[in-house]
Design an enzyme around this catalytic site. Structure first.
Site, short mmCIF file in Angstrom:
data_model
loop_
_atom_site.label_atom_id
_atom_site.label_comp_id
_atom_site.label_asym_id
_atom_site.label_seq_id
_atom_site.Cartn_x
_atom_site.Cartn_y
_atom_site.Cartn_z
N ASP A 85 110.92 72.47 54.89
CA ASP A 85 112.08 73.82 54.86
C ASP A 85 111.89 74.06 56.09
O ASP A 85 110.52 74.63 56.95
CB ASP A 85 111.79 74.86 54.20
CG ASP A 85 111.73 76.05 53.73
OD1 ASP A 85 112.17 76.65 52.78
OD2 ASP A 85 113.37 76.02 54.95
N ASN A 96 128.52 78.13 61.09
CA ASN A 96 130.18 77.76 60.78
C ASN A 96 129.87 78.84 62.05
O ASN A 96 129.48 80.08 62.43
CB ASN A 96 130.74 78.32 59.26
CG ASN A 96 130.36 79.45 59.30
OD1 ASN A 96 131.32 80.37 59.68
ND2 ASN A 96 129.67 79.49 57.93
N VAL A 102 127.16 69.83 54.08
CA VAL A 102 128.15 69.95 53.00
C VAL A 102 129.64 69.85 54.56
O VAL A 102 130.42 68.87 54.23
CB VAL A 102 128.61 71.30 53.70
CG1 VAL A 102 129.52 72.29 53.95
CG2 VAL A 102 127.76 72.24 52.16
N GLY A 160 123.74 76.36 52.60
CA GLY A 160 122.49 75.02 52.97
C GLY A 160 121.41 75.71 54.22
O GLY A 160 121.03 76.57 53.99
N VAL A 161 121.39 74.89 55.09
CA VAL A 161 120.29 75.13 55.62
C VAL A 161 120.33 76.64 56.58
O VAL A 161 119.81 77.65 57.17
CB VAL A 161 120.02 74.81 57.20
CG1 VAL A 161 120.92 74.29 57.89
CG2 VAL A 161 118.46 74.88 57.50
N ASP A 162 122.11 77.29 56.36
CA ASP A 162 122.51 78.72 57.40
C ASP A 162 121.85 79.42 56.01
O ASP A 162 121.72 80.18 55.99
CB ASP A 162 123.88 77.99 57.28
CG ASP A 162 125.01 79.32 57.92
OD1 ASP A 162 125.78 79.85 57.97
OD2 ASP A 162 123.89 80.45 58.68
N1 APR Z 1 115.30 73.40 56.11
C1 APR Z 1 115.92 72.48 56.63
N2 APR Z 1 117.03 71.14 56.19
C2 APR Z 1 117.75 71.86 55.52
C3 APR Z 1 117.98 73.31 54.92
C4 APR Z 1 116.29 74.07 55.19
N3 APR Z 1 115.64 74.49 54.35
N4 APR Z 1 118.26 73.27 53.60
C5 APR Z 1 119.53 72.00 54.27
N5 APR Z 1 118.62 71.79 55.17
C6 APR Z 1 119.56 70.60 55.58
C7 APR Z 1 120.70 69.92 55.14
O1 APR Z 1 119.50 68.55 53.52
C8 APR Z 1 121.15 68.92 55.77
O2 APR Z 1 121.01 67.53 55.90
O3 APR Z 1 120.30 70.55 55.96
C9 APR Z 1 121.32 69.11 56.93
C10 APR Z 1 122.29 70.32 56.67
O4 APR Z 1 123.70 70.62 55.99
P1 APR Z 1 124.46 72.21 55.83
O5 APR Z 1 123.45 73.00 55.54
O6 APR Z 1 125.02 71.66 54.49
O7 APR Z 1 125.09 72.64 57.48
P2 APR Z 1 126.36 71.48 57.66
O8 APR Z 1 126.75 70.02 56.91
O9 APR Z 1 126.11 70.86 59.16
O10 APR Z 1 127.32 72.14 57.69
C11 APR Z 1 127.12 73.99 57.41
O11 APR Z 1 127.36 74.35 55.54
O12 APR Z 1 126.14 76.07 55.01
C12 APR Z 1 126.72 76.10 55.65
O13 APR Z 1 127.57 77.60 56.85
C13 APR Z 1 127.24 76.80 56.13
O14 APR Z 1 129.59 76.14 56.95
C14 APR Z 1 128.30 75.38 57.32
C15 APR Z 1 128.83 74.45 56.44
#
Ligand code: APR
Length: 176
Positions: A11, A25, A127, A33-35
């Protein structure tokens, strides 16, 4: 100096590095997600700092492919580098170039802020639907080209599939 490269499953909010990269975003106002994980771990001050980032056009604080830096607040990392990856539309809308720009601009901000140890999530691979194997190749290429000033780059994978994709891409690059 070539930075050491670590591919780990973790994480990203728990990592004791100088900066972690957020897959944000364009509004920089948080998400899932990670955001979402980074904002939860950093605390509400992170959202305040993001709100203070000037809009380049209505609703857009960080255009796709660009990056912005804020403090990390309650995170172990001192900084968060927010970058906005492309949404995957099949690869014919410049997605690879935009993803490469995310890594390049994040690495440039790291260099400008004297960051030695930086962790990336798999930008756009959740996402936004970017295929892991293609994203891993882009990430490793840009890190090899633009990370000279760093001591360590951590590719922080949230699960085995991402870690395997990065390890496979790394083997491909080193020719075995
Ligand atoms: N630590 C590390 N990696 C993570 C974590 C975490 N805590 N949570 C999720 N991930 C991974 C996901 O498994 C994926 O491989 O981060 C990668 C990116 O996934 P997303 O978080 O969905 O980001 P992204 O695909 O770039 O989409 C961005 O999603 O959360 C929204 O605000 C964000 O609109 C933006 C979009």
């Amino acid at each position: 100096m070539t930075p050491s490269l670590a591919i780990i499953e973790a994480d990203i909010t728990t990592l004791h590095v100088d900066a972690i990269v957020n897959a944000a975003n364009e509004s920089l106002l948080g998400g899932g997600g990670v955001d979402g994980a980074i904002h939860r771990a950093a605390g509400p001050a992170l959202l305040d700092a993001c709100r203070a980032v000037p809009e380049v056009r209505p609703g857009v604080r960080c255009p796709t492919g660009d990056a912005r830096i804020t403090p990390g607040f309650a995170l172990p990392a001192r900084f968060v580098i927010h970058t906005v990856g492309p949404v995957w539309h099949g690869g014919s809308r410049g997605e690879a170039g935009l993803l490469a720009s995310c890594y390049r601009r994040s690495l440039r901000l790291a260099r400008e802020h004297g960051i030695a140890r930086l962790a990336f999530p798999a930008i756009s691979c959740g996402v936004y639907g970017y295929p892991l194997d293609r994203a891993a190749r882009v990430a490793l290429h840009e890190i090899a080209a633009s990370a000279a000033s760093l001591e360590q780059v951590v590719l922080c994978c949230f699960g085995r599939a991402a870690a395997e994709a990065y390890r496979s891409a790394l083997r491909e690059r080193s020719g075995n």
